[in-house]
Design a protein around this motif. Structure first.
Motif, PDB file in Angstrom:
ATOM      1  N   SER A   1      49.120 -63.409  25.475  1.00 46.49           N
ATOM      2  CA  SER A   1      49.946 -63.130  26.757  1.00 46.49           C
ATOM      3  C   SER A   1      50.166 -64.125  27.674  1.00 46.49           C
ATOM      4  O   SER A   1      51.354 -64.325  28.110  1.00 46.49           O
ATOM      5  CB  SER A   1      49.381 -61.664  27.362  1.00 46.49           C
ATOM      6  N   GLY A   2      49.115 -65.002  28.040  1.00 49.93           N
ATOM      7  CA  GLY A   2      49.402 -65.761  29.129  1.00 49.93           C
ATOM      8  C   GLY A   2      50.404 -66.830  28.773  1.00 49.93           C
ATOM      9  O   GLY A   2      51.425 -67.335  29.648  1.00 49.93           O
ATOM     10  N   ILE A   3      50.639 -67.355  27.537  1.00 49.02           N
ATOM     11  CA  ILE A   3      51.438 -68.444  27.105  1.00 49.02           C
ATOM     12  C   ILE A   3      52.903 -67.889  27.275  1.00 49.02           C
ATOM     13  O   ILE A   3      53.654 -68.682  27.938  1.00 49.02           O
ATOM     14  CB  ILE A   3      51.068 -68.909  25.882  1.00 49.02           C
ATOM     15  N   THR A   4      53.139 -66.893  26.735  1.00 46.46           N
ATOM     16  CA  THR A   4      54.747 -66.230  26.884  1.00 46.46           C
ATOM     17  C   THR A   4      54.972 -66.148  28.370  1.00 46.46           C
ATOM     18  O   THR A   4      55.934 -66.497  28.769  1.00 46.46           O
ATOM     19  CB  THR A   4      54.880 -65.182  25.946  1.00 46.46           C
ATOM     20  N   ALA A   5      54.217 -65.530  29.110  1.00 47.15           N
ATOM     21  CA  ALA A   5      54.416 -65.249  30.499  1.00 47.15           C
ATOM     22  C   ALA A   5      54.434 -66.605  31.285  1.00 47.15           C
ATOM     23  O   ALA A   5      55.408 -66.566  32.159  1.00 47.15           O
ATOM     24  CB  ALA A   5      53.228 -64.411  31.043  1.00 47.15           C
ATOM     25  N   PHE A   6      53.985 -67.616  31.131  1.00 48.36           N
ATOM     26  CA  PHE A   6      53.870 -69.010  31.439  1.00 48.36           C
ATOM     27  C   PHE A   6      55.358 -69.311  31.482  1.00 48.36           C
ATOM     28  O   PHE A   6      55.839 -70.040  32.653  1.00 48.36           O
ATOM     29  CB  PHE A   6      52.754 -69.963  30.737  1.00 48.36           C
ATOM     30  N   PHE A   7      55.882 -68.986  30.425  1.00 49.37           N
ATOM     31  CA  PHE A   7      57.350 -69.830  30.158  1.00 49.37           C
ATOM     32  C   PHE A   7      58.115 -68.915  30.696  1.00 49.37           C
ATOM     33  O   PHE A   7      59.321 -69.330  31.197  1.00 49.37           O
ATOM     34  CB  PHE A   7      57.415 -70.196  28.605  1.00 49.37           C
TER      35      PHE A   7
END
Length: 409
Positions: free
Chosen positions: A253-259
């Motif tokens: 979840s965090g990776i896509t939210a980061f970008f």
């Protein structure tokens, strides 16, 4: 070509996203003149997520409520409790870190004309209340998730006594939109490639060097919350090693939210992860869109750290008790932060008003936030959005533990 696509889809989504990141970095370093061609992938990906998310939330929540039976456990109370505790503790960590590592700013011209921050806390709460009674079409068009949730719940309650054929039709719409979401999420590697390319070509990292210490405090707080505070909260609830779950939420979840830098745009990604974790659909269909609105640990950190940086810059004496009040105000204010890029920054003037800091000075602090937003807002969103799934899963695993059921992480 068909076999190639089949093999590509067999690779895990996280691996494909990492490949997309690498390709984006390589393209930014080698062919920066191709910006328009490459960045369109990122814009299309974020646009598709933002387009499908409001409709997904409306139908999922409406169907979940319509199908709900009296006595059926939805587990929402403990999830909301975890959201509020997590956001408050984030504000508290930020206050403590700001006392241990005080930061000052070089305040210049604001450069944020056109933004109108709320004047006081009552304005934030008033806006939240009016968002609840927003026109449903307007709520869908403007991605007002508080309004969408309110209408979905009201319509769901009204449809509880509807014929099964009507409920099945709503369920079919919900399943169809979920399928579209899966199609969009499969495009994440291309979208994130474009977003990485745009970030490197447009912003670079040179503008961040002047704010190194501020970034260290901000990002340090966020990493501490993600890797220490949240795991402690999870362990207290499930009495098991929390890190497999914590790291999976950050990774998927965090990776896509980061970008994407948008909690709202990441709702479909979180829904997909909840399904993968085999969580109760009746619960996560409500808790995930709600979390994108009120579970704002990263926003509480941003508001607290930047406000105290302004306080230190102006030489205002603040005792810890007053700073503690700031962490409470930051937590409440963070619940009113919009789920879009930079949404938390406009609440900084509200927190600054606690210390009598003029609005024009506070808006200069907001400008600093936009300058460092390349990293600050990305990490903030990653923390906010991954915590939505983390706390939803924690509440369900806690219930299973109390019922004596096996928990597999």
């Amino acid at each position: 070509m068909k076999n190639l696509l089949h093999k590509w889809n067999q690779i895990s989504l996280v691996t494909r996203i990492i490949i997309g990141i690498i390709v984006g970095v390589v393209l930014a370093l080698t062919v920066p003149e191709g910006a328009k061609l490459v960045t369109i992938f990122g814009a299309l990906f974020v646009g598709a997520l933002k387009a499908v998310a409001p409709v997904l939330v409306l139908f999922l929540v409406m169907y979940a409520i319509a199908q709900h039976r009296n006595g059926q456990q939805t587990n929402m109370k403990p999830i909301i409790g975890l959201y509020l505790i997590g956001t408050f503790l984030a504000g508290l960590v930020a206050v403590i870190a700001s006392f241990i590592f005080p930061v000052t700013l070089q305040l210049k011209e604001s450069g944020v004309e056109g933004f109108e921050p709320p004047g006081e806390l009552s304005e934030v709460l008033e806006k939240l209340l009016f968002n609840i009674v927003d026109n449903p079409i307007n709520a869908l068009m403007n991605a007002n998730y508080i309004g969408i949730l309110a209408w979905a719940i009201v319509l769901g309650i009204a449809l509880r006594h509807a014929p099964d054929t009507t409920k099945n039709m709503i369920g079919n719409f919900s399943d169809a939109i979920s399928t579209i979401v899966r199609w969009v999420i499969n495009l994440a590697p291309l979208g994130i490639m474009g977003l990485v390319f745009e970030a490197l070509v447009t912003n670079g990292l040179s503008a961040l060097l002047d704010y190194g210490k501020l970034l260290v405090v901000l990002l340090g707080c966020m990493f501490f919350i993600a890797l220490v505070v949240n795991p402690i909260i999870v362990f207290i609830n499930i009495r098991k090693n929390p890190y497999p779950l914590v790291l999976q939420c950050l990774r998927e979840s965090g990776i896509t939210a980061f970008f994407t830098r948008s909690s709202a745009a990441n709702i479909p990604v979180n829904m997909n992860l909840c399904k993968k974790l085999d969580l109760d659909k009746d619960t996560y269909s409500v808790s995930i869109p709600l979390g994108a609105t009120i579970n704002m640990a990263g926003a509480a950190v941003t508001i607290s750290v930047l406000t105290l940086a302004a306080v230190n810059t102006l030489g205002i004496e603040v005792d810890f008790g007053t700073a503690l009040i700031l962490s409470i105000v930051a937590a409440i204010s963070a619940c009113g932060a919009s789920g879009v890029a930079g949404g938390s920054l406009l609440l900084i003037p509200l927190a600054c008003s606690l210390f009598g800091i003029p609005n024009d000075v506070a808006m200069q602090v907001v400008a600093v936030g936009f300058i460092i937003g390349v990293l600050q807002d990305s990490c903030e969103t990653a923390l906010n959005s991954s915590s939505d799934v983390l706390f939803t899963a924690t509440a369900e695993y806690r219930r299973k533990r109390k019922e004596g059921k096996e928990i597999s992480l």
